[in-house]
Design an enzyme around this catalytic site. Structure first.
Site, PDB file in Angstrom:
ATOM      1  N   ASN A  13       0.860  -1.183   0.000  1.00  0.00           N
ATOM      2  CA  ASN A  13       0.000   0.000   0.000  1.00  0.00           C
ATOM      3  C   ASN A  13       0.902   1.241   0.000  1.00  0.00           C
ATOM      4  O   ASN A  13       1.581   1.538   0.978  1.00  0.00           O
ATOM      5  CB  ASN A  13      -0.901  -0.039   1.246  1.00  0.00           C
ATOM      6  CG  ASN A  13      -1.851   1.124   1.310  1.00  0.00           C
ATOM      7  OD1 ASN A  13      -1.493   2.246   0.976  1.00  0.00           O
ATOM      8  ND2 ASN A  13      -3.061   0.860   1.764  1.00  0.00           N
ATOM      9  N   LYS A  16       0.565   3.810   2.825  1.00  0.00           N
ATOM     10  CA  LYS A  16       1.235   3.429   4.079  1.00  0.00           C
ATOM     11  C   LYS A  16       2.729   3.715   3.973  1.00  0.00           C
ATOM     12  O   LYS A  16       3.349   4.225   4.913  1.00  0.00           O
ATOM     13  CB  LYS A  16       1.047   1.928   4.360  1.00  0.00           C
ATOM     14  CG  LYS A  16      -0.349   1.498   4.751  1.00  0.00           C
ATOM     15  CD  LYS A  16      -0.315  -0.002   5.082  1.00  0.00           C
ATOM     16  CE  LYS A  16      -1.649  -0.588   5.416  1.00  0.00           C
ATOM     17  NZ  LYS A  16      -1.565  -2.050   5.662  1.00  0.00           N
ATOM     18  N   ASP A  72      -0.548  -4.136   9.520  1.00  0.00           N
ATOM     19  CA  ASP A  72      -1.922  -4.517   9.235  1.00  0.00           C
ATOM     20  C   ASP A  72      -2.824  -3.593  10.037  1.00  0.00           C
ATOM     21  O   ASP A  72      -2.591  -3.367  11.225  1.00  0.00           O
ATOM     22  CB  ASP A  72      -2.203  -5.987   9.573  1.00  0.00           C
ATOM     23  CG  ASP A  72      -3.377  -6.493   8.743  1.00  0.00           C
ATOM     24  OD1 ASP A  72      -3.284  -6.446   7.498  1.00  0.00           O
ATOM     25  OD2 ASP A  72      -4.398  -6.917   9.311  1.00  0.00           O
ATOM     26  N   PHE A 152      -6.111   8.158   2.326  1.00  0.00           N
ATOM     27  CA  PHE A 152      -6.560   6.994   1.566  1.00  0.00           C
ATOM     28  C   PHE A 152      -7.616   6.242   2.377  1.00  0.00           C
ATOM     29  O   PHE A 152      -7.947   6.638   3.507  1.00  0.00           O
ATOM     30  CB  PHE A 152      -5.375   6.078   1.244  1.00  0.00           C
ATOM     31  CG  PHE A 152      -4.790   5.366   2.440  1.00  0.00           C
ATOM     32  CD1 PHE A 152      -3.962   6.018   3.339  1.00  0.00           C
ATOM     33  CD2 PHE A 152      -5.089   4.022   2.683  1.00  0.00           C
ATOM     34  CE1 PHE A 152      -3.438   5.359   4.443  1.00  0.00           C
ATOM     35  CE2 PHE A 152      -4.560   3.347   3.780  1.00  0.00           C
ATOM     36  CZ  PHE A 152      -3.732   4.029   4.665  1.00  0.00           C
ATOM     37  N   GLY A 153      -8.093   5.145   1.802  1.00  0.00           N
ATOM     38  CA  GLY A 153      -9.017   4.274   2.519  1.00  0.00           C
ATOM     39  C   GLY A 153     -10.235   5.023   3.037  1.00  0.00           C
ATOM     40  O   GLY A 153     -10.913   5.741   2.294  1.00  0.00           O
ATOM     41  N   ASP A 155     -10.277   7.472   5.178  1.00  0.00           N
ATOM     42  CA  ASP A 155      -9.936   8.804   5.714  1.00  0.00           C
ATOM     43  C   ASP A 155     -11.030   9.858   5.498  1.00  0.00           C
ATOM     44  O   ASP A 155     -11.287  10.658   6.405  1.00  0.00           O
ATOM     45  CB  ASP A 155      -8.610   9.309   5.122  1.00  0.00           C
ATOM     46  CG  ASP A 155      -7.395   8.697   5.820  1.00  0.00           C
ATOM     47  OD1 ASP A 155      -7.558   8.124   6.915  1.00  0.00           O
ATOM     48  OD2 ASP A 155      -6.287   8.795   5.256  1.00  0.00           O
TER      49      ASP A 155
HETATM   50  P1  ITT Z   1      -0.958  -4.180   2.638  1.00  0.00           P
HETATM   51  O1  ITT Z   1      -1.663  -5.419   3.158  1.00  0.00           O
HETATM   52  O2  ITT Z   1      -0.131  -4.442   1.444  1.00  0.00           O
HETATM   53  O3  ITT Z   1      -0.196  -3.458   3.721  1.00  0.00           O
HETATM   54  P2  ITT Z   1      -3.659  -3.109   2.480  1.00  0.00           P
HETATM   55  O4  ITT Z   1      -4.233  -1.829   1.972  1.00  0.00           O
HETATM   56  O5  ITT Z   1      -4.322  -4.383   2.009  1.00  0.00           O
HETATM   57  O6  ITT Z   1      -2.086  -3.121   2.153  1.00  0.00           O
HETATM   58  P3  ITT Z   1      -4.515  -3.764   5.156  1.00  0.00           P
HETATM   59  O7  ITT Z   1      -4.674  -5.201   4.856  1.00  0.00           O
HETATM   60  O8  ITT Z   1      -3.893  -3.373   6.448  1.00  0.00           O
HETATM   61  O9  ITT Z   1      -3.651  -3.051   4.040  1.00  0.00           O
HETATM   62  O10 ITT Z   1      -5.915  -3.082   4.953  1.00  0.00           O
HETATM   63  C1  ITT Z   1      -6.329  -2.077   5.760  1.00  0.00           C
HETATM   64  C2  ITT Z   1      -7.430  -1.260   5.094  1.00  0.00           C
HETATM   65  O11 ITT Z   1      -7.957  -0.419   6.128  1.00  0.00           O
HETATM   66  C3  ITT Z   1      -6.876  -0.320   4.017  1.00  0.00           C
HETATM   67  O12 ITT Z   1      -6.937  -0.866   2.726  1.00  0.00           O
HETATM   68  C4  ITT Z   1      -7.796   0.888   4.174  1.00  0.00           C
HETATM   69  O13 ITT Z   1      -9.015   0.658   3.503  1.00  0.00           O
HETATM   70  C5  ITT Z   1      -8.058   0.880   5.668  1.00  0.00           C
HETATM   71  N1  ITT Z   1      -7.042   1.720   6.369  1.00  0.00           N
HETATM   72  C6  ITT Z   1      -5.937   1.317   7.030  1.00  0.00           C
HETATM   73  N2  ITT Z   1      -5.247   2.370   7.501  1.00  0.00           N
HETATM   74  C7  ITT Z   1      -5.921   3.441   7.105  1.00  0.00           C
HETATM   75  C8  ITT Z   1      -5.726   4.827   7.259  1.00  0.00           C
HETATM   76  O14 ITT Z   1      -4.643   5.314   7.876  1.00  0.00           O
HETATM   77  N3  ITT Z   1      -6.622   5.646   6.734  1.00  0.00           N
HETATM   78  C9  ITT Z   1      -7.702   5.181   6.091  1.00  0.00           C
HETATM   79  N4  ITT Z   1      -7.981   3.903   5.885  1.00  0.00           N
HETATM   80  C10 ITT Z   1      -7.084   3.030   6.394  1.00  0.00           C
END
Ligand code: ITT
Length: 201
Positions: A13, A16, A72, A152-153, A155
């Site tokens: 990601n 991140k 995670d 992202f996500g 937020d």
């Molecule tokens: P990696 O596994 O490769 O690290 P990922 O995006 O799949 O990437 P996760 O499995 O940890 O990561 O998924 C967490 C999800 O939660 C992420 O895709 C976002 O939708 C949300 N998320 C995590 N941290 C966040 C943040 O700081 N702000 C907003 N949404 C977040």
């Protein structure tokens, strides 16, 4: 001046990576899994953030024999019994679509007055066959519509407690003063300082 220790981030990601580089870039020589030539997805098949964080760290550390830090994270909504939690990335399906995830969550909370939630990050350091985990959280509320363009996500629909702006309305610097990932990183930094962990590298 002492050379910075090399640390690989076991995440695919990009957001991140940007946040963690902003928090740790002065202390470590940070690299991504793409520099290792990884093309497939890092497996995450656990039922908890802890399990997935450890699984990601182990996968990269053992495959490439590097010191790495995995992240995670998830959003736990109280009125939904902690969902989407460990399934946050794929809440609305395998495509990991941020907009679809937010829409599904807004829908799930329609008519519910308790909007409280927490973001949680579990970081796992894997070094020379040893694991160490660090957890950070931030509490806040889920809004009824997205606001802001940054981050992202989830937020744009997460407003941390005590603020009237979402994480997506904050700069990365501001988010990194108070967010879950930043708090877990603070614990990681304290651990490194207290143990002199990378001192002998
Ligand atoms: P990696 O596994 O490769 O690290 P990922 O995006 O799949 O990437 P996760 O499995 O940890 O990561 O998924 C967490 C999800 O939660 C992420 O895709 C976002 O939708 C949300 N998320 C995590 N941290 C966040 C943040 O700081 N702000 C907003 N949404 C977040």
């Amino acid at each position: 001046m002492k050379q910075k220790s090399r640390l690989y981030l076991a995440t695919q990601n990009k957001h991140k990576v940007d946040e963690i580089k902003d928090l740790l870039g002065d202390l470590f020589d940070i690299h991504t899994v793409y520099e290792l030539g990884l093309s497939e997805e890092i497996p995450e098949t656990g039922n908890t953030l802890q399990e997935n964080s450890k699984q990601k760290a182990e996968y990269i550390a053992e495959r490439y024999q590097v010191t790495c830090l995995a992240d995670d994270s998830g959003l736990e909504v109280n009125a939904l019994g902690g969902q989407p939690g460990v399934y946050s990335a794929r809440y609305a399906g395998e495509s990991k679509d941020d907009m679809a995830n937010m829409s599904k969550l807004i829908q799930a909370l329609q008519g519910i007055s308790d909007r409280s939630a927490r973001f949680v990050t579990v970081l796992t350091l894997h070094h020379a066959g040893q694991f160490q985990s660090f957890e950070g959280e931030v509490i806040g509320d889920i809004l009824t519509a997205p606001r802001g363009e940054n981050g992202f996500g989830y937020d744009p629909i997460f407003q941390p407690k005590g603020f009237n702006r979402t994480f997506a309305e904050m700069s990365m610097d501001e988010k990194n003063q108070l967010a879950h990932r930043a708090r877990a990183i603070q614990k990681f930094k304290s651990y490194v300082e207290q143990t002199g962990f990378f001192g002998n590298n």
